[in-house]
Motif scaffolding. Sequence first.
Motif, PDB file in Angstrom:
ATOM      1  N   PHE A   1      38.682  39.904  50.931  1.00 10.01           N
ATOM      2  CA  PHE A   1      39.764  40.300  50.036  1.00 10.01           C
ATOM      3  C   PHE A   1      40.967  39.357  50.145  1.00 10.01           C
ATOM      4  O   PHE A   1      41.531  38.928  49.151  1.00 10.01           O
ATOM      5  CB  PHE A   1      40.227  41.731  50.351  1.00 10.01           C
ATOM      6  N   THR A   2      41.350  39.047  51.375  1.00  8.24           N
ATOM      7  CA  THR A   2      42.584  38.276  51.559  1.00  8.24           C
ATOM      8  C   THR A   2      42.412  36.801  51.216  1.00  8.24           C
ATOM      9  O   THR A   2      43.387  36.122  50.872  1.00  8.24           O
ATOM     10  CB  THR A   2      43.094  38.415  53.010  1.00  8.24           C
ATOM     11  N   SER A   3      41.190  36.283  51.310  1.00  6.31           N
ATOM     12  CA  SER A   3      40.971  34.869  51.009  1.00  6.31           C
ATOM     13  C   SER A   3      40.450  34.626  49.593  1.00  6.31           C
ATOM     14  O   SER A   3      40.328  33.478  49.159  1.00  6.31           O
ATOM     15  CB  SER A   3      39.991  34.260  52.016  1.00  6.31           C
ATOM     16  N   ASN A   4      40.147  35.688  48.873  1.00  5.27           N
ATOM     17  CA  ASN A   4      39.686  35.598  47.485  1.00  5.27           C
ATOM     18  C   ASN A   4      40.887  35.761  46.558  1.00  5.27           C
ATOM     19  O   ASN A   4      41.517  36.819  46.531  1.00  5.27           O
ATOM     20  CB  ASN A   4      38.641  36.682  47.221  1.00  5.27           C
ATOM     21  N   GLU A   5      41.201  34.709  45.808  1.00  7.22           N
ATOM     22  CA  GLU A   5      42.434  34.715  45.014  1.00  7.22           C
ATOM     23  C   GLU A   5      42.475  35.864  44.016  1.00  7.22           C
ATOM     24  O   GLU A   5      43.503  36.546  43.883  1.00  7.22           O
ATOM     25  CB  GLU A   5      42.577  33.382  44.275  1.00  7.22           C
ATOM     26  N   LYS A   6      41.370  36.114  43.335  1.00  3.23           N
ATOM     27  CA  LYS A   6      41.340  37.198  42.352  1.00  3.23           C
ATOM     28  C   LYS A   6      41.498  38.556  43.019  1.00  3.23           C
ATOM     29  O   LYS A   6      42.294  39.397  42.577  1.00  3.23           O
ATOM     30  CB  LYS A   6      40.038  37.146  41.555  1.00  3.23           C
ATOM     31  N   ALA A   7      40.755  38.763  44.106  1.00  3.57           N
ATOM     32  CA  ALA A   7      40.849  40.030  44.827  1.00  3.57           C
ATOM     33  C   ALA A   7      42.248  40.239  45.394  1.00  3.57           C
ATOM     34  O   ALA A   7      42.822  41.331  45.291  1.00  3.57           O
ATOM     35  CB  ALA A   7      39.808  40.078  45.944  1.00  3.57           C
TER      36      ALA A   7
ATOM     37  N   LYS B   1      45.070  39.074  44.371  1.00  2.00           N
ATOM     38  CA  LYS B   1      46.011  39.388  43.290  1.00  2.00           C
ATOM     39  C   LYS B   1      45.899  40.849  42.875  1.00  2.00           C
ATOM     40  O   LYS B   1      46.925  41.530  42.658  1.00  2.00           O
ATOM     41  CB  LYS B   1      45.738  38.478  42.094  1.00  2.00           C
ATOM     42  N   MET B   2      44.675  41.358  42.812  1.00  2.38           N
ATOM     43  CA  MET B   2      44.478  42.760  42.448  1.00  2.38           C
ATOM     44  C   MET B   2      45.100  43.699  43.469  1.00  2.38           C
ATOM     45  O   MET B   2      45.729  44.707  43.114  1.00  2.38           O
ATOM     46  CB  MET B   2      42.983  43.044  42.303  1.00  2.38           C
ATOM     47  N   PHE B   3      44.945  43.374  44.740  1.00  2.00           N
ATOM     48  CA  PHE B   3      45.550  44.202  45.781  1.00  2.00           C
ATOM     49  C   PHE B   3      47.075  44.134  45.728  1.00  2.00           C
ATOM     50  O   PHE B   3      47.757  45.148  45.876  1.00  2.00           O
ATOM     51  CB  PHE B   3      45.038  43.788  47.164  1.00  2.00           C
ATOM     52  N   MET B   4      47.619  42.944  45.546  1.00  3.12           N
ATOM     53  CA  MET B   4      49.071  42.801  45.528  1.00  3.12           C
ATOM     54  C   MET B   4      49.702  43.537  44.348  1.00  3.12           C
ATOM     55  O   MET B   4      50.847  43.989  44.434  1.00  3.12           O
ATOM     56  CB  MET B   4      49.458  41.320  45.503  1.00  3.12           C
ATOM     57  N   GLU B   5      48.955  43.690  43.266  1.00  2.43           N
ATOM     58  CA  GLU B   5      49.456  44.458  42.125  1.00  2.43           C
ATOM     59  C   GLU B   5      49.584  45.935  42.456  1.00  2.43           C
ATOM     60  O   GLU B   5      50.367  46.648  41.831  1.00  2.43           O
ATOM     61  CB  GLU B   5      48.519  44.272  40.929  1.00  2.43           C
ATOM     62  N   ARG B   6      48.832  46.389  43.450  1.00  2.00           N
ATOM     63  CA  ARG B   6      48.827  47.807  43.812  1.00  2.00           C
ATOM     64  C   ARG B   6      49.695  48.140  45.023  1.00  2.00           C
ATOM     65  O   ARG B   6      50.112  49.294  45.184  1.00  2.00           O
ATOM     66  CB  ARG B   6      47.391  48.253  44.110  1.00  2.00           C
ATOM     67  N   ILE B   7      49.915  47.179  45.904  1.00  2.00           N
ATOM     68  CA  ILE B   7      50.673  47.448  47.129  1.00  2.00           C
ATOM     69  C   ILE B   7      52.153  47.205  46.858  1.00  2.00           C
ATOM     70  O   ILE B   7      52.563  46.066  46.608  1.00  2.00           O
ATOM     71  CB  ILE B   7      50.177  46.553  48.280  1.00  2.00           C
TER      72      ILE B   7
END
Length: 257
Positions: free
Chosen positions: A195-201, A203-209
């Motif tokens: 999750f942390t090294s996958n740019e797309k993933a 970004k999706m997490f940062m949109e929620r946190i």
Amino acid sequence: MVDKQMNDKVAIVTGAASGIGAAITKQLIDQGASVVGADLNEDALTTLKEQYGKAFHGLKIDVTKEGDHVKLVEETVSTFGKLDFAFNVAGANKTGTILEQSEEDWRFTVDLVLNGVFLGMKHQARQMKEQGEGAIVNVSSLNARVPMYSGAAYASGKAGVEMLTKNGALELARYGIRVNAILPGLVRTPITDSFTSNEKAHKMFMERIPMKREAEPDEIAGPALFLVSKEAGYVNGASLIVDGAWAVSGYPDLSLL
């Protein structure tokens, strides 16, 4: 000046070789405790022994094996004389949707994240009961409360850890033993690298946190140590969410990855 409030305390940490377990180990030793670190990674345990010296004792164990937990507690007492605290951290996840996941992968995940904690608690608490006191912290997850696409086994296991913690508090309080849980959100550890090294993933997490970042392992270790401290002496059966306010916004749809 380093706070030495853990002077003369003895702790077990499972999953001590990396991530949250390694951070808990470091903070305990920095504060004066002695630690028996359990993990499957013998090389990493050897490195920790070289780093911490006599304050650290490493032991290779499989947390899904009851006999290994018996050995872990016995070796802790024979090495350091007692057991004050235990941190059940070890965990991993084999992903898969409910329609596609193999029974083998389901059992692997639940056995590790839930049964491994049960077996640890059982034998840690037996020793603490003999001593008349102790404190246990189980590392659950935000996924105990929030589902994750392709993560049914992990989320179900972690939900079980949260309830196991509450049941432990109910049953063990009479022996002077407190049991609490930490529910981390996204933490930068080897298990979350996809999750942390996958740019797309990412970004999706940062949109929620809401805090717009993942936690560092030290930021989970600090609250975990608080739960065994004297300041938390009346905290029992609690679930402490440490997630940067992620729980208030919900999980990203990982099926889009």
